[in-house]
Write an enzyme that holds these catalytic residues in place. Structure first.
Site: not given
Ligand code: COA
Length: 320
Positions: A111, A247, A277
């Site tokens: 990215c 980004h 993204n």
């Molecule tokens: N829909 C519903 N539930 C989801 C889900 C979705 N699309 N994706 C994950 N979950 C669930 C998980 O399984 C977890 O469930 P559990 O508590 O039963 O285990 C729960 O939601 C929380 O997951 P978690 O990973 O802790 O969520 P989070 O608050 O960290 O949010 C992201 C997840 C991915 C949105 C967040 O971590 C994020 O934005 N990270 C940066 C990612 C990014 O930008 N990547 C590209 C960079 S270039």
């Protein structure tokens, strides 16, 4: 002499996929995706390849700049999803648009690809080696995500953004690029396992895998650091910056960066609601939208910053 953006262009596929559409294929909801990421819908390529989209964005940037393809000395494509290992994507764009005089290669920095490509073009132009370059970010991550993994498939969209840059008195004021390979495992995509006659199996291409929370922590720490670094290296107070074009991975990441830096979030434009993204394309797509809306005035100071797999991150400070 520095490097100035003299034209912008972008292209996204027509096919819109909403959060509700995704809720039909994985267990998720519009409410979960919007509240965690700020994403409402994304474009998914069904007919266009990475180089098709990149060439359309590049042509729009050339048209706006009033530059003929033959005038381009260098094409740099930031991408993680080229159509082939070789020819590289930049060569394919060259063939599409007829930039017969350009040297062409891809920059693989996930990215951060567009910001790394822009800074690399600036390095070449600063030496006097090249005068005019096309700097493009394009990705079709829809072919690399696991559409059964709700943790990643809801985040990404396809698109391309391009800029024409040229040697000029005004333009880029400062830049930096950083990498931390030891943390590469938190965000990987497209791993190719060995496959040959000795092993008796064909190579396999792996899907994206991500530790979302680690990526989130990395972004909110490193982006403020590299922005602070580029401002300090040029003696520019943060108050002088009109826009921080970051980004577009996630609204909460951008909000946290603004908060950490004690800067009004209104100076951090966002468009991930409509595109998700788009990886290397996100910064140049947003730049093009803002440029075409007339948001930039000559003399405005703008910071661009990207972060992503590698891990990689970096920033560019420019005067419009
Ligand atoms: N829909 C519903 N539930 C989801 C889900 C979705 N699309 N994706 C994950 N979950 C669930 C998980 O399984 C977890 O469930 P559990 O508590 O039963 O285990 C729960 O939601 C929380 O997951 P978690 O990973 O802790 O969520 P989070 O608050 O960290 O949010 C992201 C997840 C991915 C949105 C967040 O971590 C994020 O934005 N990270 C940066 C990612 C990014 O930008 N990547 C590209 C960079 S270039």
């Amino acid at each position: 002499m520095t490097t100035r953006i003299i034209g912008t262009g972008s292209y996204v596929p027509d096919q819109i996929v909403t959060n509700d559409d995704l809720a039909k294929i994985v267990e998720t909801s519009d409410e979960w995706i919007r509240s965690r990421t700020g994403i409402g819908e994304r474009r998914i390529a069904t007919a266009d390849s990475t180089s098709d989209m990149a060439a359309k964005a590049a042509q729009a940037a050339l048209d706006q700049a009033g530059v003929r393809a033959e005038e381009i000395d260098l094409i740099l494509l930031g991408t993680s999803s080229p159509d082939h290992c070789f020819p590289n994507g930049a060569c394919e764009i060259q063939a599409h648009i007829g930039a017969v005089n350009a040297a062409c290669f891809d920059i693989s920095a996930a990215c951060t690809g567009y910001v790394f490509a822009l800074n690399t073009a600036h390095a070449f132009i600063s030496t006097g080696m090249y005068r005019t370059a096309l700097v493009i970010g394009a990705d079709v991550l829809s072919k690399l995500v696991d559409w059964g993994d709700r943790g990643t498939c809801v985040l990404f969209g396809d698109g391309a953004g391009a800029t024409v840059v040229r040697a000029d008195e005004r333009g880029i004021l400062g830049m930096n690029m950083h990498s931390e390979g030891a943390k590469g495992g938190v965000l990987t995509c497209g791993s190719r396992s060995n496959g040959n006659f000795l092993l008796g199996k064909k190579p396999e291409l792996g899907y994206m895998s991500m530790d979302g929370q680690e990526v989130f922590k990395f972004a909110v720490k490193k982006v403020p650091e590299c922005i602070t670094e580029v401002l300090a290296s040029t003696g520019t107070p943060k108050e002088d910056i009109t826009y921080f074009v970051i980004h577009q991975a996630n609204y909460r990441i951008i909000e946290s960066i603004a908060k950490r830096m004690k800067i009004d979030p209104a100076r951090f434009p966002v468009n991930m609601e409509h595109y998700g993204n788009t990886s290397a394309a996100s910064v140049p797509i947003l730049l093009d939208e803002m440029n075409r809306e007339g948001k930039f005035k000559p003399g405005d100071k703008i910071v661009l910053s990207g972060f992503g797999g590698g891990l990689t991150w970096g920033a560019t400070l420019l005067e419009w």
